[in-house]
Design an enzyme around this catalytic site. Structure first.
Site, PDB file in Angstrom:
ATOM      1  N   LYS A  47       0.844  -1.189   0.000  1.00  0.00           N
ATOM      2  CA  LYS A  47       0.000   0.000   0.000  1.00  0.00           C
ATOM      3  C   LYS A  47       0.882   1.243   0.000  1.00  0.00           C
ATOM      4  CE  LYS A  47      -4.439   0.582   1.864  1.00  0.00           C
ATOM      5  NZ  LYS A  47      -5.355   0.689   3.006  1.00  0.00           N
TER       6      LYS A  47
ATOM      7  N   GLU B 187     -19.876  -5.589   9.233  1.00  0.00           N
ATOM      8  CA  GLU B 187     -20.813  -4.794  10.022  1.00  0.00           C
ATOM      9  C   GLU B 187     -21.924  -5.633  10.634  1.00  0.00           C
ATOM     10  OE1 GLU B 187     -18.653  -2.129   7.281  1.00  0.00           O
ATOM     11  OE2 GLU B 187     -19.782  -3.995   6.976  1.00  0.00           O
TER      12      GLU B 187
ATOM     13  N   ARG C 208     -25.789  -2.326   6.137  1.00  0.00           N
ATOM     14  CA  ARG C 208     -25.561  -3.757   5.996  1.00  0.00           C
ATOM     15  C   ARG C 208     -26.066  -4.548   7.202  1.00  0.00           C
ATOM     16  NH1 ARG C 208     -20.053  -5.344   3.376  1.00  0.00           N
ATOM     17  NH2 ARG C 208     -20.316  -4.366   1.363  1.00  0.00           N
TER      18      ARG C 208
END
Length: 646
Positions: free
Chosen positions: A293, A379, A407
């Protein structure tokens, strides 16, 4: 002239040398850093997938072949390679390019994304549709190791293994979070298994073995067990292999040549098996690519979490040397309030779904590391896990973005509200969210949670109110009319306004507080907390025009002290309800239904109950509010028009 300037379509890179492709990768990184430093956006994740984007477009043929980017916050190089270089500087600007893939923006964006863990399901659906219509395209899902913490990804992986379609899943592993096979033999065997000759031999051998009279099945099963035993000597099978996938990796996700060779191996494998043959069974493939990253920009490499999503910054100095206005955000206000609460009560714990930094829980984690639970991008699990914590006697505070809490709606109903468990859901980014587009607007939580029994819904207007509401929610005995069920505290991605006296008044069940009150006033503005600055400005403008305005800060969106509410509304001829959420099913619609006074006109100003066009929901917060008639000038215009008509 830059190589990038000559790329209008993905096919333009197919005949480039690997030396040219490496130079192209450098140009892509420079363009991404330059644009994000000016506009803000997702930086570290996009820098990590540059070579992967190049290799995908070199080997496959978009848009016939579908490339699905999970979440989509790593698609900038893909956008630059698919004809959007000339407009890339408009990224995340009002009327400009979206920060995520959008089908309406380009045929090369095969599926809209913005939330995590959806790519494999979408790719599998696209591939199934293609096969049922006699197509022969490929579908490639690019998913990060973080998104694989979401249960939906596993559901799709399981289904893909069952369907036997030539699905290609690229695991973009940038944190080494998934166990991997290491060593030269492992890499050799995994590459070998992708060779078309090997696969052809294996299929022919398996078919012949099964046809042996009387003992075919037994012999085949013996061979399978022997093969697994031999492979176990050299490397350990993993989860993907157990699901029926061919597994390749780990490979260097920044080596264009290796990525290209592996992708070509996979493509040739399916071609050798007749990928256009309807009803044929295949083994889907997982390619495990290790990436870094922030690759190519030292600040982002060193602190990828901080540079995941950023505002504008100077390229040379990075974020740490960037001078910003020292104003407190609602996220920071929540962070401070939660830490104070935890210092007073050891039962207070925090839950987050892979958003520790975004939701302001970093300070809490530093001070109470054993009391923070990061469940990953899950979630649904976060909501039920927090409910379990509450059932066990703790006081959980689950911090989730408003758009992501959608969600877990079923879990909040079934596991928290139905059981009247005192879980506190701190919804960050409630209301309009600048720059991130339609998938990240927090406009649905009021309408969603107002419909749930045993639920309390609060909307603070300032830092002090947020602190008072959190303290009130944690003190279960104070919740008289609200009961002991879950509490939602929603607040915007915005700076906190200056404090006024009314914001410090104690929380009173079902009631708000007066910000402005004049006995002469015949017009009242009632607002959800995040719209206080706009409501206050509108009131000041109208007062300068000689129109007295009262301001009422709602605080409670559910439950409401209806008797009190109806009693004071009767004093006005016009009540204007400002709501930072969709109009249909929202608070304003409910409040208007309560009033039976024919002499009172109720005007509800809220977000339109539509999905906003992408190029109209990537601007600043002020632009988004203005686009929905919720900025101060629009509020003034609406009130003046209604006063003139009455």
């Amino acid at each position: 002239m830059k190589l990038l300037e000559n790329i209008n379509l993905p096919g333009d890179i197919k005949n480039m040398t690997f030396q040219e492709l490496n130079l192209l990768a450098q140009e892509l990184r420079e363009q991404i850093v330059s644009t994000v430093s000016a506009n803000g956006g997702h930086l570290a994740s996009n820098l990590g997938t540059v070579e992967l984007s190049i290799a995908l477009h070199r080997v496959f043929n978009s848009p016939q072949d579908k490339i699905i980017w999970d979440v989509g916050h790593q698609c900038y190089a893909h956008k630059l390679l698919t004809g959007r270089y000339s407009s890339f500087q408009s990224l995340r600007k009002y009327g400009g390019l979206a920060g995520f893939p959008k089908r309406s923006e380009s045929p090369h964006d095969a599926f809209n994304t913005g939330h995590a863990s959806t790519s494999i399901s979408a790719a599998l659906g696209l591939l199934s549709a293609d096969r049922m219509q006699n197509g022969n395209g490929y579908a490639i899902a690019v998913i990060g190791d973080g998104a694989l913490t979401g249960g939906m990804a596993y559901e799709a992986l399981s289904h893909a293994g069952h369907l036997g379609l030539p699905l290609i899943v690229i695991l973009n592993d940038n944190k080494m979070s998934i166990s991997q096979n290491v060593g030269g033999m492992s890499k050799y065997l995994s590459r070998l298994s992708m060779k078309a000759n090997y696969q052809t031999f294996r299929l022919n051998f398996d078919t012949m073995a099964k046809k042996i009279p009387f003992m075919g099945e037994a012999f085949f099963n013996l061979i399978q067990r022997l093969k697994r035993a031999v492979k176990a000597v050299f490397y350990t099978d993993n989860f993907f292999v157990d699901l029926g996938y061919e597994y390749v990796g780990p490979i260097d996700g920044h080596n264009i040549r290796i990525l290209t060779e592996v992708l070509e191996d996979v493509r040739k494998l399916y071609e050798s098996q007749g990928r256009s043959k309807q009803g044929a069974k295949y083994r889907p493939v997982v390619i495990h690519a290790i990436t870094l990253k922030g690759k190519g920009y030292s600040f982002a490499e060193d602190e990828p979490d901080i540079y995941h999503g950023v505002a504008s910054f100077p390229i040379d100095g990075g974020l740490k040397n960037h001078i910003t206005v020292k104003r407190l955000t609602f996220t920071q206000a929540f962070s401070n309030a939660l830490v104070k609460a935890a210092q007073k009560d050891e039962k207070v714990v925090a839950v987050t779904a892979a958003m520790k930094t975004g939701t302001g829980l970093t300070v809490f984690a530093d001070e109470f590391p054993w009391r923070l639970f990061d469940v990953g991008i899950a979630e649904e699990h976060a909501a039920t896990f927090a409910s379990g914590l509450a059932a066990g006697g703790l006081k959980p505070v689950a911090a989730v973005y408003s758009t992501f809490i959608q969600r877990s709606f079923d879990q909040i109903i079934h596991d928290a509200a139905l059981q009247k468990l005192p879980v506190i859901f701190a919804l960050d980014r409630a209301g309009f969210v600048e720059a991130d587009g339609e998938t990240h607007q927090g406009l649905f939580d009021i309408a969603l949670f107002r419909s749930v029994p045993n639920m309390t819904l609060l909307s603070p207007a300032s830092e002090k109110e947020l602190q008072l509401m959190l303290e009130w929610a944690l003190d279960i005995e104070k919740r008289e009319m609200s009961g002991k069920g879950p509490v939602v505290i929603r607040y915007p991605k915005a700076y906190c306004p200056d404090e006024i006296d009314s914001f410090s008044k104690p929380v009173e069940n079902g009631r708000g507080v007066w910000v402005r009150k004049d006995e002469k006033s015949r017009t009242c503005i009632l607002f959800t907390g995040g719209l206080y600055p706009e409501a206050d400005k509108a009131a000041s403008i109208l007062e300068n025009k000689g129109i007295n305005i009262d301001l009422y800060n709602l605080r409670f969106l559910k439950p409401l002290d209806e008797d009190y509410f109806i009693s004071f509304l009767g004093n006005y001829s016009l009540a204007v309800i400002l709501e930072e959420g969709i109009k249909d099913g929202g608070f304003g619609e409910y409040a208007a239904s309560l009033e039976r006074n024919k002499n009172l006109k109720i005007l509800v100003l809220a977000a339109n109950s539509v999905f906003y066009k992408e190029d109209r929901c990537v601007g600043t917060r002020n632009e988004l509010l203005a686009g929905s008639g919720l900025d101060s000038l629009s509020i003034v215009d609406s009130i003046l028009k209604n006063l003139q008509d009455s």
